[in-house]
Design a protein around this motif. Structure first.
Motif, PDB file in Angstrom:
ATOM      1  N   GLN A  34       0.857  -1.189   0.000  1.00  0.00           N
ATOM      2  CA  GLN A  34       0.000   0.000   0.000  1.00  0.00           C
ATOM      3  C   GLN A  34       0.890   1.235   0.000  1.00  0.00           C
ATOM      4  OE1 GLN A  34      -2.257  -0.437   3.584  1.00  0.00           O
ATOM      5  NE2 GLN A  34      -0.533  -0.143   4.930  1.00  0.00           N
ATOM      6  N   VAL A  35       0.276   2.399  -0.070  1.00  0.00           N
ATOM      7  CA  VAL A  35       1.044   3.644  -0.042  1.00  0.00           C
ATOM      8  C   VAL A  35       1.838   3.706   1.256  1.00  0.00           C
ATOM      9  CG1 VAL A  35       0.908   6.150  -0.070  1.00  0.00           C
ATOM     10  CG2 VAL A  35      -0.667   4.814  -1.465  1.00  0.00           C
ATOM     11  N   ARG A  36       3.113   4.005   1.128  1.00  0.00           N
ATOM     12  CA  ARG A  36       3.971   4.026   2.310  1.00  0.00           C
ATOM     13  C   ARG A  36       3.669   5.227   3.192  1.00  0.00           C
ATOM     14  NH1 ARG A  36       8.567   0.646   1.730  1.00  0.00           N
ATOM     15  NH2 ARG A  36       8.826  -0.154  -0.396  1.00  0.00           N
ATOM     16  N   ASP A  37       3.575   4.980   4.494  1.00  0.00           N
ATOM     17  CA  ASP A  37       3.420   6.052   5.467  1.00  0.00           C
ATOM     18  C   ASP A  37       4.734   6.181   6.220  1.00  0.00           C
ATOM     19  OD1 ASP A  37       2.219   8.078   6.852  1.00  0.00           O
ATOM     20  OD2 ASP A  37       0.949   6.814   8.080  1.00  0.00           O
ATOM     21  N   GLY A  38       4.729   7.006   7.257  1.00  0.00           N
ATOM     22  CA  GLY A  38       5.926   7.137   8.077  1.00  0.00           C
ATOM     23  C   GLY A  38       6.989   7.970   7.402  1.00  0.00           C
ATOM     24  N   GLY A  39       8.191   7.882   7.932  1.00  0.00           N
ATOM     25  CA  GLY A  39       9.282   8.684   7.411  1.00  0.00           C
ATOM     26  C   GLY A  39       9.363  10.033   8.103  1.00  0.00           C
ATOM     27  N   TYR A  40      10.460  10.694   7.905  1.00  0.00           N
ATOM     28  CA  TYR A  40      10.701  11.991   8.527  1.00  0.00           C
ATOM     29  C   TYR A  40      10.030  13.088   7.697  1.00  0.00           C
ATOM     30  CZ  TYR A  40      13.620  13.960  12.268  1.00  0.00           C
ATOM     31  OH  TYR A  40      14.077  14.514  13.435  1.00  0.00           O
ATOM     32  N   ALA A  41      10.216  14.307   8.107  1.00  0.00           N
ATOM     33  CA  ALA A  41       9.683  15.424   7.338  1.00  0.00           C
ATOM     34  C   ALA A  41      10.570  15.688   6.126  1.00  0.00           C
ATOM     35  CB  ALA A  41       9.590  16.664   8.211  1.00  0.00           C
ATOM     36  N   VAL A  42       9.946  16.170   5.048  1.00  0.00           N
ATOM     37  CA  VAL A  42      10.678  16.590   3.858  1.00  0.00           C
ATOM     38  C   VAL A  42      10.325  18.049   3.596  1.00  0.00           C
ATOM     39  CG1 VAL A  42      10.766  14.285   2.851  1.00  0.00           C
ATOM     40  CG2 VAL A  42       8.832  15.777   2.330  1.00  0.00           C
ATOM     41  N   ASP A  43      11.237  18.758   2.967  1.00  0.00           N
ATOM     42  CA  ASP A  43      10.968  20.173   2.718  1.00  0.00           C
ATOM     43  C   ASP A  43      11.131  20.516   1.254  1.00  0.00           C
ATOM     44  OD1 ASP A  43      13.870  21.165   2.354  1.00  0.00           O
ATOM     45  OD2 ASP A  43      13.960  20.177   4.307  1.00  0.00           O
ATOM     46  N   PHE A  44      10.567  21.649   0.884  1.00  0.00           N
ATOM     47  CA  PHE A  44      10.564  22.120  -0.505  1.00  0.00           C
ATOM     48  C   PHE A  44      11.259  23.465  -0.559  1.00  0.00           C
ATOM     49  CE2 PHE A  44       6.748  19.801   0.575  1.00  0.00           C
ATOM     50  CZ  PHE A  44       6.749  18.781  -0.355  1.00  0.00           C
ATOM     51  N   ARG A  45      11.978  23.646  -1.638  1.00  0.00           N
ATOM     52  CA  ARG A  45      12.716  24.890  -1.816  1.00  0.00           C
ATOM     53  C   ARG A  45      12.610  25.347  -3.265  1.00  0.00           C
ATOM     54  NH1 ARG A  45      16.712  24.803   2.619  1.00  0.00           N
ATOM     55  NH2 ARG A  45      16.450  22.820   3.724  1.00  0.00           N
ATOM     56  N   GLY A  46      12.542  26.655  -3.463  1.00  0.00           N
ATOM     57  CA  GLY A  46      12.636  27.239  -4.792  1.00  0.00           C
ATOM     58  C   GLY A  46      11.663  26.700  -5.810  1.00  0.00           C
ATOM     59  N   GLU A  47      12.214  26.183  -6.913  1.00  0.00           N
ATOM     60  CA  GLU A  47      11.409  25.786  -8.067  1.00  0.00           C
ATOM     61  C   GLU A  47      10.446  24.639  -7.753  1.00  0.00           C
ATOM     62  OE1 GLU A  47      14.664  26.030  -7.951  1.00  0.00           O
ATOM     63  OE2 GLU A  47      15.520  26.984  -9.734  1.00  0.00           O
ATOM     64  N   ALA A  48      10.742  23.841  -6.735  1.00  0.00           N
ATOM     65  CA  ALA A  48       9.842  22.743  -6.384  1.00  0.00           C
ATOM     66  C   ALA A  48       8.467  23.256  -5.993  1.00  0.00           C
ATOM     67  CB  ALA A  48      10.433  21.905  -5.252  1.00  0.00           C
ATOM     68  N   LEU A  49       8.417  24.432  -5.374  1.00  0.00           N
ATOM     69  CA  LEU A  49       7.126  25.024  -5.022  1.00  0.00           C
ATOM     70  C   LEU A  49       6.344  25.390  -6.278  1.00  0.00           C
ATOM     71  CD1 LEU A  49       8.286  27.315  -2.077  1.00  0.00           C
ATOM     72  CD2 LEU A  49       7.010  25.178  -1.902  1.00  0.00           C
ATOM     73  N   ASP A  50       7.056  25.826  -7.325  1.00  0.00           N
ATOM     74  CA  ASP A  50       6.389  26.138  -8.591  1.00  0.00           C
ATOM     75  C   ASP A  50       5.797  24.873  -9.213  1.00  0.00           C
ATOM     76  OD1 ASP A  50       7.132  28.795  -8.347  1.00  0.00           O
ATOM     77  OD2 ASP A  50       8.995  28.521  -9.483  1.00  0.00           O
ATOM     78  N   VAL A  51       6.518  23.763  -9.111  1.00  0.00           N
ATOM     79  CA  VAL A  51       6.015  22.507  -9.667  1.00  0.00           C
ATOM     80  C   VAL A  51       4.751  22.077  -8.934  1.00  0.00           C
ATOM     81  CG1 VAL A  51       6.508  20.062 -10.045  1.00  0.00           C
ATOM     82  CG2 VAL A  51       8.289  21.769 -10.477  1.00  0.00           C
ATOM     83  N   LEU A  52       4.766  22.148  -7.609  1.00  0.00           N
ATOM     84  CA  LEU A  52       3.567  21.809  -6.836  1.00  0.00           C
ATOM     85  C   LEU A  52       2.392  22.696  -7.228  1.00  0.00           C
ATOM     86  CD1 LEU A  52       5.015  21.264  -3.246  1.00  0.00           C
ATOM     87  CD2 LEU A  52       3.993  19.520  -4.712  1.00  0.00           C
ATOM     88  N   ASP A  53       2.678  23.976  -7.461  1.00  0.00           N
ATOM     89  CA  ASP A  53       1.624  24.909  -7.853  1.00  0.00           C
ATOM     90  C   ASP A  53       1.044  24.532  -9.217  1.00  0.00           C
ATOM     91  OD1 ASP A  53      -0.011  27.144  -7.493  1.00  0.00           O
ATOM     92  OD2 ASP A  53       1.409  28.474  -8.505  1.00  0.00           O
ATOM     93  N   ARG A  54       1.898  24.173 -10.166  1.00  0.00           N
ATOM     94  CA  ARG A  54       1.439  23.789 -11.501  1.00  0.00           C
ATOM     95  C   ARG A  54       0.658  22.478 -11.473  1.00  0.00           C
ATOM     96  NH1 ARG A  54       6.598  25.490 -15.395  1.00  0.00           N
ATOM     97  NH2 ARG A  54       6.789  27.609 -14.553  1.00  0.00           N
ATOM     98  N   MET A  55       0.924  21.654 -10.456  1.00  0.00           N
ATOM     99  CA  MET A  55       0.173  20.406 -10.287  1.00  0.00           C
ATOM    100  C   MET A  55      -1.163  20.644  -9.577  1.00  0.00           C
ATOM    101  SD  MET A  55       3.298  17.883  -9.099  1.00  0.00           S
ATOM    102  CE  MET A  55       2.393  16.331  -9.249  1.00  0.00           C
ATOM    103  N   GLY A  56      -1.372  21.869  -9.092  1.00  0.00           N
ATOM    104  CA  GLY A  56      -2.589  22.175  -8.339  1.00  0.00           C
ATOM    105  C   GLY A  56      -2.585  21.594  -6.942  1.00  0.00           C
ATOM    106  N   LEU A  57      -1.394  21.302  -6.406  1.00  0.00           N
ATOM    107  CA  LEU A  57      -1.298  20.632  -5.108  1.00  0.00           C
ATOM    108  C   LEU A  57      -0.676  21.509  -4.024  1.00  0.00           C
ATOM    109  CD1 LEU A  57       0.005  17.137  -6.281  1.00  0.00           C
ATOM    110  CD2 LEU A  57      -2.360  17.829  -5.822  1.00  0.00           C
ATOM    111  N   LEU A  58      -0.259  22.708  -4.383  1.00  0.00           N
ATOM    112  CA  LEU A  58       0.479  23.525  -3.414  1.00  0.00           C
ATOM    113  C   LEU A  58      -0.343  23.827  -2.173  1.00  0.00           C
ATOM    114  CD1 LEU A  58       3.013  25.032  -2.632  1.00  0.00           C
ATOM    115  CD2 LEU A  58       2.204  27.000  -3.963  1.00  0.00           C
ATOM    116  N   GLU A  59      -1.606  24.156  -2.350  1.00  0.00           N
ATOM    117  CA  GLU A  59      -2.421  24.497  -1.184  1.00  0.00           C
ATOM    118  C   GLU A  59      -2.673  23.271  -0.305  1.00  0.00           C
ATOM    119  OE1 GLU A  59      -2.927  27.555  -0.217  1.00  0.00           O
ATOM    120  OE2 GLU A  59      -1.693  27.976  -1.981  1.00  0.00           O
TER     121      GLU A  59
END
Length: 351
Positions: A34-59
């Motif tokens: 199944q979809v993996r849960d757990g793991g530590y926190a991950v962070d986003f920087r710079g252009e990655a935020l633009d990609v999330l926005d273009r995917m409609g997932l940033l919010e």
């Protein structure tokens, strides 16, 4: 094209999203059931935020921001002696990796085929496509195969050979696991360090849970990557006799169901494709956890690879060349950040 993606963590589902947008038919195969849960926190920087926005997932991602504040450095008795600013470890936006994986899966599950509980057993490619056999499922033909299956990529091993020539050890091992927020932390963490070792606890999911990490310096260790109990013993031996909350953390670690242990390492390769097979994210160019850039690289790499396949109009060789040309400098820079981060990982932060 029919495109097989190995790995359903971050890079795989992100690529599946963009491939569907460009009219391809992706299939994602994932060894976990199944979809993996757990793991530590991950962070986003710079252009990655633009990609999330273009995917409609940033919010959606922002809604699950950890809102992590500064963390306290503590000694063996729990006394604060320094503060670690959140900007150092949380990037521009931080989210639990399990939450990000779930968001990406939910955004793609309706029009992408996911095959859980299976993995690639062999690959045989020619001028017409790639014949893939699976550990459990029936053999299938695909136009392309993408290895988005992480640091210890099975796809990379099948096509490029054993990982040893590509693996650059950063001198640190890390164990991560979930536990109750028994310290009552509120959007913050505690960090305990001694020479060559560190123990961290951070609150998670609106302070209802916590994540712990145990890090230690070591040359490459010889162990079975599939033997979780052996991993627990290795960590316990390295932290035996330490103070603060370490004894409690070791006890929690022994029963944690989502326990994860691995080396901090990079993957360094001269090329990321061979014929109709291409590598994406950590499978081809892991920068190491100490870079803080792995998630951003996965999202950006997926966006660029899918875009180049669309631009090339079916010429996968041209697409793979353009993808590597665009990503190479970005990856080289971040791998340098990862090496520098490993060198100063156990140093006291500024007060």
């Amino acid at each position: 094209m029919n495109i097989l993606i190995s790995g359903a963590s971050v890079a795989g589902p992100a690529l599946a999203y963009w491939l569907r947008r460009h009219g391809h038919t992706p299939t994602v195969v994932e060894p976990a059931r199944q979809v993996r849960d757990g793991g530590y926190a991950v962070d986003f920087r710079g252009e990655a935020l633009d990609v999330l926005d273009r995917m409609g997932l940033l919010e959606q991602v922002r809604a699950l921001d950890t809102h992590m504040g500064d963390a306290a450095m503590v000694d063996g008795d729990g006394n604060r002696y320094a503060t670690l600013p959140a900007v150092i470890f949380a990037g521009d936006l931080e989210i639990l990796k399990g939450d990000l994986t779930r968001i990406l899966y939910e955004a793609t599950r309706d029009d992408v085929e996911y095959v859980f509980g299976d993995s690639i057993a062999s690959l045989e490619q020619d001028e017409t496509g790639v014949r893939v056999t699976f550990a459990r499922g029936e053999p299938r033909m695909f136009d392309l195969v993408v290895g988005a299956d992480g640091l210890h990529s099975r796809t990379r091993e099948l096509v490029f050979g054993p990982e040893e020539p590509f693996l650059r050890h950063l001198g640190i091992y890390t164990a991560i696991f979930n536990l109750d927020n028994y310290l009552g932390l509120e959007n913050t963490g505690r960090l305990y360090t001694v020479p060559g070792k560190a123990a961290n606890i951070f609150s998670a999911r609106d302070n209802t849970e916590a994540r712990a990490a145990l890090h230690f310096v070591s040359d490459p260790l010889d162990y079975d990557r599939r033997d979780v109990e052996q991993h627990r013993r290795i960590v316990a031996e390295h932290f035996a006799g330490e103070g603060w909350e370490v004894p409690r953390l070791l006890k929690e670690m022994m029963s944690a169901e989502d326990f994860y242990f691995d080396a901090n390492a990079q993957i360094v390769m001269d090329r990321w494709s061979e014929g109709r097979v291409v590598l994406l994210g950590d499978a081809g160019y892991c920068s190491g956890p100490t870079s803080g850039r792995g998630t951003s690289q996965a999202l950006i790499g997926a966006y660029i690879l899918a875009g180049e396949l669309a631009e090339a109009g079916g010429d996968h060789a041209a697409a793979f060349t353009a993808y590597e040309r665009q990503m190479r400098g970005y990856v080289t820079e971040h791998q340098q950040v990862g090496r520098e981060g490993a060198e100063r990982f156990f140093m006291d932060p500024p007060t």
